[in-house]
Design a protein around this motif. Structure first.
Motif, mmCIF file in Angstrom:
data_model
loop_
_atom_site.group_PDB
_atom_site.id
_atom_site.type_symbol
_atom_site.label_atom_id
_atom_site.label_comp_id
_atom_site.label_asym_id
_atom_site.label_seq_id
_atom_site.Cartn_x
_atom_site.Cartn_y
_atom_site.Cartn_z
ATOM 1 N N ILE A 114 0.844 -1.129 0.073
ATOM 2 C CA ILE A 114 0.018 0.030 -0.017
ATOM 3 C C ILE A 114 0.885 1.220 -0.058
ATOM 4 C CG2 ILE A 114 -1.915 1.298 1.404
ATOM 5 C CD1 ILE A 114 -2.888 -1.578 2.283
ATOM 6 N N ILE A 115 0.665 2.104 -1.074
ATOM 7 C CA ILE A 115 1.563 3.355 -1.230
ATOM 8 C C ILE A 115 0.770 4.542 -0.758
ATOM 9 C CG2 ILE A 115 2.517 4.875 -2.808
ATOM 10 C CD1 ILE A 115 3.656 1.929 -2.870
ATOM 11 N N ALA A 116 -0.429 4.799 -1.021
ATOM 12 C CA ALA A 116 -1.131 5.939 -0.571
ATOM 13 C C ALA A 116 -2.810 5.934 -0.581
ATOM 14 C CB ALA A 116 -0.751 6.996 -1.735
ATOM 15 N N ILE A 117 -3.423 6.787 0.340
ATOM 16 C CA ILE A 117 -4.785 6.731 0.246
ATOM 17 C C ILE A 117 -5.019 8.282 -0.279
ATOM 18 C CG2 ILE A 117 -6.863 7.156 1.590
ATOM 19 C CD1 ILE A 117 -5.644 5.071 3.729
ATOM 20 N N ASN A 118 -5.739 8.519 -1.406
ATOM 21 C CA ASN A 118 -6.182 9.475 -1.916
ATOM 22 C C ASN A 118 -4.941 10.429 -2.128
ATOM 23 O OD1 ASN A 118 -8.760 9.047 -2.529
ATOM 24 N ND2 ASN A 118 -9.641 10.065 -0.885
ATOM 25 N N ASP A 119 -3.935 9.895 -2.769
ATOM 26 C CA ASP A 119 -2.554 10.681 -2.941
ATOM 27 C C ASP A 119 -1.942 10.998 -1.520
ATOM 28 O OD1 ASP A 119 -3.000 10.152 -5.796
ATOM 29 O OD2 ASP A 119 -4.119 11.985 -5.810
ATOM 30 N N VAL A 120 -2.164 10.698 -0.619
ATOM 31 C CA VAL A 120 -1.462 11.029 0.604
ATOM 32 C C VAL A 120 -0.486 9.682 0.913
ATOM 33 C CG1 VAL A 120 -1.375 11.467 3.066
ATOM 34 C CG2 VAL A 120 -3.146 12.651 1.654
ATOM 35 N N LYS A 121 0.685 9.590 1.067
ATOM 36 C CA LYS A 121 1.706 8.689 1.236
ATOM 37 C C LYS A 121 1.389 7.989 2.565
ATOM 38 C CE LYS A 121 5.074 9.073 -2.451
ATOM 39 N NZ LYS A 121 4.255 8.306 -3.262
ATOM 40 N N VAL A 122 1.254 6.885 2.692
ATOM 41 C CA VAL A 122 1.195 6.090 4.025
ATOM 42 C C VAL A 122 1.983 4.789 4.110
ATOM 43 C CG1 VAL A 122 -1.399 6.621 4.421
ATOM 44 C CG2 VAL A 122 -0.544 4.812 3.220
ATOM 45 N N ASN A 123 2.876 4.938 5.180
ATOM 46 C CA ASN A 123 3.884 3.796 5.354
ATOM 47 C C ASN A 123 3.975 3.338 6.862
ATOM 48 O OD1 ASN A 123 5.081 6.234 6.559
ATOM 49 N ND2 ASN A 123 7.383 5.812 5.652
#
Length: 165
Positions: A114-123
């Motif tokens: 998983i890279i992002a939710i609605n273009d917000v990067k999540v790590n």
């Protein structure tokens, strides 16, 4: 241990057993928050936190109308991974996808990164949850994943733990 990202106000007001849950007021006597926790360590003195009053009012109004607080649910279990033992950078990997859940219906699969939710990067799991909880059950969001080295953006209609939306 579980961790969460929370929107809080920092205060140097003394918060002790028995007075958490009390009002945090500004210099005009207006309630701006509800005290709820403090950092307790010998090296830290007087660092407390309060739930912003806007958040407290929103939750209270929901509960007073008889509704439950219903958080969005994807139907996945995710893990936080590192590229190597020495790496500080983390990424999220899908471990389990619930059959017929919101993520499954959108095409998310086990081992997707998983890279992002609605273009917000999540790590991190905490930040992923923080971003997810900005949305309501039934809303559609974009989740960017990486599968076999290729990025894809999938649209997910958010479900609920109680029932799928």
């Amino acid at each position: 241990t579980s961790s969460n990202v929370m929107k809080v106000l920092q205060t140097d007001t003394a918060i002790n057993s028995g007075n958490s849950g009390g009002p945090l007021c500004n210099s005009n006597g207006q309630v701006i928050g509800i005290t709820n926790m403090k950092l307790a360590a010998s090296s830290i003195e007087g660092m407390g936190f309060a739930i912003p009053i806007e958040t407290a009012i929103q939750v209270a109004e929901t509960l007073m109308t008889g509704k439950e607080i219903n958080r969005p649910y994807l139907g996945i279990e995710i893990g936080e991974m590192r590229d190597s033992y020495y790496s500080e950078e983390t990424y999220l990997i899908v471990g389990v996808v619930t059959k017929d859940g919101a993520a499954d219906k959108a095409g998310i699969k086990t081992d997707d990164k998983i890279i992002a939710i609605n273009d917000v990067k999540v790590n991190t799991i905490a930040f992923f949850q923080h971003e997810l909880y900005k949305y309501e059950v039934g809303e559609k969001i974009k989740i960017t994943i990486e599968r076999n080295g290729e990025e894809k953006t999938l649209v997910v209609k958010l479900g609920s733990k109680n029932k799928e939306a």
